[in-house]
Scaffold this motif. Structure first.
Motif, PDB file in Angstrom:
ATOM      1  N   VAL A 222      -0.580   4.814  -4.432  1.00  0.00           N
ATOM      2  CA  VAL A 222      -0.532   4.119  -3.139  1.00  0.00           C
ATOM      3  C   VAL A 222      -1.946   3.846  -2.627  1.00  0.00           C
ATOM      4  CG1 VAL A 222       0.207   4.263  -0.743  1.00  0.00           C
ATOM      5  CG2 VAL A 222       1.720   5.067  -2.560  1.00  0.00           C
ATOM      6  N   LEU A 223      -2.818   4.855  -2.736  1.00  0.00           N
ATOM      7  CA  LEU A 223      -4.166   4.707  -2.189  1.00  0.00           C
ATOM      8  C   LEU A 223      -4.980   3.665  -2.941  1.00  0.00           C
ATOM      9  CD1 LEU A 223      -4.826   8.477  -1.557  1.00  0.00           C
ATOM     10  CD2 LEU A 223      -4.732   6.724   0.219  1.00  0.00           C
TER      11      LEU A 223
ATOM     12  N   SER B 287      -3.684   0.934  -4.015  1.00  0.00           N
ATOM     13  CA  SER B 287      -2.940  -0.330  -3.931  1.00  0.00           C
ATOM     14  C   SER B 287      -3.853  -1.513  -3.670  1.00  0.00           C
ATOM     15  CB  SER B 287      -1.901  -0.267  -2.800  1.00  0.00           C
ATOM     16  OG  SER B 287      -0.871   0.590  -3.154  1.00  0.00           O
TER      17      SER B 287
ATOM     18  N   ARG C 240     -11.027   5.663  -0.037  1.00  0.00           N
ATOM     19  CA  ARG C 240      -9.629   6.059   0.123  1.00  0.00           C
ATOM     20  C   ARG C 240      -9.178   6.971  -1.006  1.00  0.00           C
ATOM     21  NH1 ARG C 240      -7.544   0.425   1.781  1.00  0.00           N
ATOM     22  NH2 ARG C 240      -7.958   0.474   4.006  1.00  0.00           N
TER      23      ARG C 240
ATOM     24  N   ILE D 228       1.335  15.710   7.227  1.00  0.00           N
ATOM     25  CA  ILE D 228       1.039  14.507   8.008  1.00  0.00           C
ATOM     26  C   ILE D 228      -0.015  14.793   9.061  1.00  0.00           C
ATOM     27  CG2 ILE D 228       2.017  12.751   9.526  1.00  0.00           C
ATOM     28  CD1 ILE D 228       4.728  13.302   8.304  1.00  0.00           C
TER      29      ILE D 228
ATOM     30  N   MET E 205      -3.604  13.778   3.227  1.00  0.00           N
ATOM     31  CA  MET E 205      -3.735  12.679   2.277  1.00  0.00           C
ATOM     32  C   MET E 205      -4.174  11.370   2.924  1.00  0.00           C
ATOM     33  SD  MET E 205      -1.106  11.982  -0.811  1.00  0.00           S
ATOM     34  CE  MET E 205      -1.317  13.108  -2.185  1.00  0.00           C
ATOM     35  N   PHE E 206      -4.279  11.388   4.242  1.00  0.00           N
ATOM     36  CA  PHE E 206      -4.809  10.217   4.947  1.00  0.00           C
ATOM     37  C   PHE E 206      -5.372  10.717   6.268  1.00  0.00           C
ATOM     38  CE2 PHE E 206      -0.196  10.555   5.106  1.00  0.00           C
ATOM     39  CZ  PHE E 206       0.003  10.875   6.428  1.00  0.00           C
TER      40      PHE E 206
ATOM     41  N   ALA F 121      -4.975   7.218  12.388  1.00  0.00           N
ATOM     42  CA  ALA F 121      -3.947   6.191  12.506  1.00  0.00           C
ATOM     43  C   ALA F 121      -2.687   6.696  13.188  1.00  0.00           C
ATOM     44  CB  ALA F 121      -3.606   5.650  11.113  1.00  0.00           C
TER      45      ALA F 121
ATOM     46  N   PHE G 237       5.781  10.865   6.184  1.00  0.00           N
ATOM     47  CA  PHE G 237       4.577  11.131   5.395  1.00  0.00           C
ATOM     48  C   PHE G 237       4.215   9.912   4.549  1.00  0.00           C
ATOM     49  CE2 PHE G 237       2.648  12.444   1.382  1.00  0.00           C
ATOM     50  CZ  PHE G 237       1.497  13.064   1.850  1.00  0.00           C
ATOM     51  N   PHE G 238       5.191   9.401   3.821  1.00  0.00           N
ATOM     52  CA  PHE G 238       4.862   8.289   2.926  1.00  0.00           C
ATOM     53  C   PHE G 238       4.611   6.996   3.685  1.00  0.00           C
ATOM     54  CE2 PHE G 238       6.799  11.238  -0.129  1.00  0.00           C
ATOM     55  CZ  PHE G 238       5.747  11.283  -1.031  1.00  0.00           C
TER      56      PHE G 238
ATOM     57  N   GLU H 139       3.165   6.814   6.626  1.00  0.00           N
ATOM     58  CA  GLU H 139       1.789   6.935   7.121  1.00  0.00           C
ATOM     59  C   GLU H 139       0.775   6.721   6.005  1.00  0.00           C
ATOM     60  OE1 GLU H 139       0.554   7.034   9.992  1.00  0.00           O
ATOM     61  OE2 GLU H 139       2.143   7.698  11.364  1.00  0.00           O
ATOM     62  N   LEU H 140       1.087   7.319   4.849  1.00  0.00           N
ATOM     63  CA  LEU H 140       0.203   7.150   3.698  1.00  0.00           C
ATOM     64  C   LEU H 140       0.073   5.672   3.344  1.00  0.00           C
ATOM     65  CD1 LEU H 140      -1.384   8.451   1.300  1.00  0.00           C
ATOM     66  CD2 LEU H 140       0.777   8.468   0.052  1.00  0.00           C
TER      67      LEU H 140
ATOM     68  N   TYR I 266      -1.884   3.683   5.894  1.00  0.00           N
ATOM     69  CA  TYR I 266      -3.321   3.916   5.751  1.00  0.00           C
ATOM     70  C   TYR I 266      -3.883   3.125   4.573  1.00  0.00           C
ATOM     71  CZ  TYR I 266      -7.641   6.192   4.337  1.00  0.00           C
ATOM     72  OH  TYR I 266      -8.922   6.431   3.940  1.00  0.00           O
ATOM     73  N   ALA I 267      -3.148   3.127   3.470  1.00  0.00           N
ATOM     74  CA  ALA I 267      -3.689   2.504   2.261  1.00  0.00           C
ATOM     75  C   ALA I 267      -3.571   0.986   2.284  1.00  0.00           C
ATOM     76  CB  ALA I 267      -2.983   3.067   1.026  1.00  0.00           C
ATOM     77  N   THR I 268      -2.518   0.449   2.905  1.00  0.00           N
ATOM     78  CA  THR I 268      -2.275  -0.985   2.742  1.00  0.00           C
ATOM     79  C   THR I 268      -2.141  -1.741   4.059  1.00  0.00           C
ATOM     80  OG1 THR I 268       0.131  -0.790   2.721  1.00  0.00           O
ATOM     81  CG2 THR I 268      -0.989  -0.462   0.632  1.00  0.00           C
TER      82      THR I 268
ATOM     83  N   ARG J  25      -0.683  -1.785   8.409  1.00  0.00           N
ATOM     84  CA  ARG J  25       0.522  -1.553   9.193  1.00  0.00           C
ATOM     85  C   ARG J  25       1.634  -2.549   8.885  1.00  0.00           C
ATOM     86  NH1 ARG J  25       2.023   1.969  12.988  1.00  0.00           N
ATOM     87  NH2 ARG J  25       0.125   3.097  12.556  1.00  0.00           N
TER      88      ARG J  25
END
Ligand SMILES: Nc1ncnc2c1ncn2[C@@H]1O[C@H](COP(=O)(O)OP(=O)(O)O)[C@@H](O)[C@H]1O
Ligand SMILES: [Mg+2]
Lengths: 260, 266, 323
Positions: free
Chosen positions: A42-43, A45, A52, A179, A184-185, A189, B45-46, B48-49, B52-54, B56
């Motif tokens: 995912v990170l 992506s 990241r 979370i 992991m982030f 945010a 969790f996923f 939010e992950l 963050y990565a891609t 909103r």
């Protein structure tokens, strides 16, 4: 002296039970790796931007560390309830907190080990690295993180002994911390109320320092973060003092320790 | 006719018993924690992950994928846990020896978990939609609902396979745990299947969930049933194949057990 | 000073029931128990399931707090002096739970030795001695899950003896053991008492209490209904006789008829295969025998006999009487 020996023996026994239990390999080895894989995919992506990916290198390890450190002692209380030994250890002249002290330390050992395979996976599988590692700050941050995990686990473990339904509740807390504490982030945010909750969780500050110790961009205020984590941990311990008293009393009123 | 009525009675009763077994937590607190807190936290969790990565704008992508993956939780663990319980209480041999049609016994097990799975997804989705203010006004909601039902059925099909394995393998639940999380990786829940190595892509398409999640995402983007019928049909096929495989395995193990070959089963 | 003493001991459990509509339930387990057990005595508490034996044992072993009343062991208050007391007592609960099955017997003992805070040099000598004494020597390195039921129970006993306790509490220690294993255990328990330990033993087997106990208390519904030596308890039924017979199909009104006969203390009907076994306690068996035909007119009685009462009869009567 005999208390130290009792705590040490609880530590050793817990380690040995973990080594022979298939379940424990899942919790400190397999699950964190699965999280690492999903996390890294995912990170990465939006292309492999290294800032990241750092979260993928340490995130799985952090998840593994936390879930073992936090849940192991609680889960083993649950196991002891099933096997009928909870009541036996409770009735010995060793206070339950000494036994849990040993159990929690055993969890920390397994949890720390869990960083290694995850970092290796990140490096070999995704060429992800820690861009600007400051070893000293990293180690201190990890130490502070360990302290905060230790204090939370020691504080919450007696709740497993007291209330059987606490088991699923506390399991939910395990995930919530992934979370809220920014494993992991970054938590920037998150909704502001969530950030508020995160602020009173000691690992949040330790994790922040840990990630900061691996990347260049500042500003970093390590001392403040470390102190925040340590201070909160101490507050938890004060709560623990109260909780252990409650457990000692409540368990003897309800007779709940014996029930499977 | 009487025979049919009897089967139906056994079926309904068996569903009820399964559901009671699910309620083992015995307290409403435990149930809420298990059925709400855990799944919703996992979705969050996923999401939010992913955010963050891609960014909103992709929140819905992650919310849908992870909510749908939860059906596998109900499907796989539900069946396996019932088998494990029965072993613990020593009623497993009774089950195997029971004269009721084994397919009935088996299906009732699956149905409870299908219902449970649908409930989990709906609750999980609603909470995420509210928390992230997701925009569903273009979505084809009836179709999305259909996708949820289909996926619940197909993951329960996969669950039947593990239920059968659970008959012989004391630690099958460990295996199920690993598979459950593997689905997160291979079924396109959090990133497109196309990013996986080719071999894993083959695995993806032989598992339930992969096509269903794709269909659901298209439904959420406003697709009509015609546009996703291929995906849904494929999803159902795969689910059916796993269910049949699970049933076949069940029959084989059962006859083995009756010949005394499977000490582990008890 | 008694080794174990209870004064007006009461325990009420508060629990909740139901998933959705939770209701509070109070269950009285002990309703004012008085006991005094002298040092060196082997004292038996005899009672049916649910009588409160386990509750009583757990209060003395500091695992439970009484709702009211006092419990002292070795002069120490079981409520407040728990830390001092735990070092000086041992306990064994029946059943095979309460051991780490995946560890060896030796590891189990070592672990508990440390939890009992016994100095290592003492442990080093005591564990082998206990293993020897309880017939576990040679198997101590096997995992507990490989032990027989009897061995597990003896390992439990070894654990209970680790701290060389002055008082030993045994809660239904022979439950689930085969007759041979149960007898072995009783022999060991008797020897421990002969060696000077105070033993508090609960059981629901009358013959077990009769066989080894110095004194017995019979407990029923949280109350002690009789107390004394086995022979003094037999006196409850001293002036009585017992009439027994088998019959097929025993209507309730006939049972009532039997109860109405002169001199009848109690009538018990127990299903035995297809028939019922009827046991009548009465002051004059001969009179009852002659009247049986009148009350049970038209029924065919088999194996009609009369005999002297046993301790079991005393127990059955005590337990039946107070209900
Ligand atoms: N932890 C508990 N919570 C509620 N009720 C209990 C608990 N333990 C025992 N009881 C009740 O107290 C009574 C006495 O039980 P117990 O002391 O276990 O009897 P015994 O050991 O003689 O069989 C029973 O009615 C039992 O149901
Ligand atoms: Mg009992």
């Amino acid at each position: 002296m005999s208390l130290i020996r009792a705590g040490w023996r609880a530590f050793v026994i817990t380690i040995r039970m973990r080594v022979i239990s298939t379940w424990s390999y899942l919790s400190w080895l397999v699950f964190p790796m699965l999280f690492t894989i999903v996390g890294l995919y995912v990170l990465s992506s939006g292309g492999a931007s290294s800032s990241r990916l750092v979260y993928g290198v340490l995130g799985g390890g952090l998840i593994g560390y936390w879930s073992v450190a936090y849940l192991d002692a609680g889960n083993s209380i649950q196991d002891e309830r099933w096997s009928g030994t909870l009541e036996q250890i409770f009735a010995t002249p060793t206070p339950i907190w000494v036994i849990l002290f040993g159990k929690v330390c055993a969890g920390l050992v397994f949890g720390l080990v869990s960083f290694l395979p995850n970092a290796a996976l990140a490096y070999f599988g995704f060429h992800a690295v820690l861009p600007a590692l400051d070893p000293w700050k990293f180690v201190i941050s990890l130490g502070v993180l360990t302290l905060s995990f230790f204090c939370i686990a020691l504080t919450l473990a007696p709740l497993f002994a007291l209330w059987r339904w606490a088991f699923s509740m506390l399991n939910g807390f395990e995930l919530g911390v992934y979370i809220l504490c920014g494993f992991m982030f970054p938590i920037a945010a998150l909704a502001s109320w969530a950030q508020g909750v995160a602020g009173v969780l000691a690992p949040t500050w330790a994790v922040r320092a840990l990630y900061a110790s691996t990347v260049m961009q500042g500003p970093h205020d390590f001392t403040l973060w470390w102190l925040a984590a340590i201070g909160l941990s101490v507050v938890y311990l004060a709560g623990a003092y109260f909780l252990y008293g409650l457990v000692e009393r409540e368990a003897r009123v309800s007779g709940e320790l014996a029930l499977a | 006719m009487r025979r049919l009525a009897l089967e139906v009675a056994v079926f309904v009763r068996s569903i009820w018993l399964q559901y009671v077994a699910l309620f083992q937590w015995a307290t409403i607190n435990g149930y809420i924690a298990y059925k709400l807190l855990l799944p919703v936290t996992q979705i969050l969790f996923f999401v939010e992950l992913g955010v963050y990565a891609t960014g909103r704008q992709n929140a819905l992508y992650f919310a849908l994928g992870n909510a749908l993956q939860l059906t596998a939780n109900a499907g796989i663990f539900g069946v396996i846990a019932t088998v494990a319980n029965e072993r613990q209480y020593g009623t497993l041999p009774l089950l195997l020896a029971s004269p009721a049609n084994r397919l009935v016994t088996f299906l009732s097990r699956a149905i409870v978990n299908v219902i449970d799975g649908i409930a989990t997804v709906v609750v999980g989705l609603v909470i995420t939609v509210i928390l992230f203010g997701l925009d569903l006004h273009r979505a084809n909601l009836p179709l999305l609902g259909l996708c949820v039902v289909v996926i619940s059925l197909t993951t329960a099909g996969l669950g039947l396979m593990f239920g059968s394995i659970g008959l012989v393998m004391r630690d099958a639940i460990i295996l199920a745990n690993v598979v459950y999380y593997l689905l997160l990786i291979v079924c396109g829940i959090n990133f497109p299947v196309s990013r996986l190595p080719f071999v894993l892509q083959l695995v993806s398409y032989s598992l339930p969930l992969t096509r269903g999640v794709q269909a659901a995402r298209e439904a959420a983007a406003g697709a009509s049933i015609g546009q996703v019928s291929g995906l849904l049909a494929g999803e159902l096929m795969i689910g059916l194949l796993w269910a049949l495989g699970g049933y076949a395995l069940f029959r084989i193990l059962e006859s083995w057990a009756r010949r005394g070959g499977l000490q582990e089963a008890y | 000073m008694p080794a174990i003493e209870a004064r007006r001991l009461r325990k009420t459990y508060k629990t909740t029931r139901g998933v959705f509509r939770r209701e509070k339930v109070e269950r009285v387990a002990l309703r004012g128990v008085d006991l005094a057990i002298e040092p060196g005595e082997l004292f038996g508490v005899l009672g049916p399931n649910g009588a409160g034996k386990t509750t009583m044992t757990k209060i003395f072993t500091t695992l439970l707090l009484p709702t009211s009343g006092a419990a002292t062991v070795l002069g120490l208050d079981a409520v407040h002096d728990q830390w001092a007391l735990r070092r000086r007592i041992g306990f064994v609960f029946g059943g095979d739970r309460g051991l780490y099955w995946r560890l060896s017997g030796l590891d189990n003992l070592r672990y508990f030795a440390d939890l009992y805070r016994i100095p290592p040099e003492v442990t080093r000598k005591r564990i082998p001695a206990l293993l020897e004494r309880l017939g576990l020597a040679g198997r101590e390195r096997d995992r507990v899950e490989l032990y027989s039921r009897g061995m597990k129970q003896r390992l439990h006993l070894a654990r209970g003896l680790l701290n060389d306790p002055e008082v030993l509490f045994l809660d239904e220690p022979t439950i689930g053991l085969d007759p041979v294993g149960a007898r072995e255990l009783r022999v060991i328990v008797r020897e421990l008492a002969d060696a000077g330990k105070t033993v508090f033993l609960t059981t629901h087997y009358m013959f077990e209490a009769d066989a080894i106990c110095d004194r017995i208390a019979v407990i029923k519904g949280g109350e002690i209904v009789a107390e004394g030596t086995p022979s003094s308890i037999k006196k409850v039924v001293q002036d009585q006789g017992v009439v027994e017979f088998e019959v097929v199909g025993m209507p309730a009104e006939r049972v009532a008829g039997l109860r109405g006969l002169q001199g009848v203390k109690s009538v018990a009907v127990v299903d035995h295969e297809l028939a019922q076994v009827v046991t009548i306690h009465c002051s004059s068996p001969a009179d009852v025998m002659t009247q049986l035909g009148l009350v049970l007119d038209g029924m065919s009685l088999e194996k009609v006999s009369s005999r002297e009462p046993t301790l079991e009869d005393a127990y059955v009567q005590l337990i039946g009487e107070s209900s």
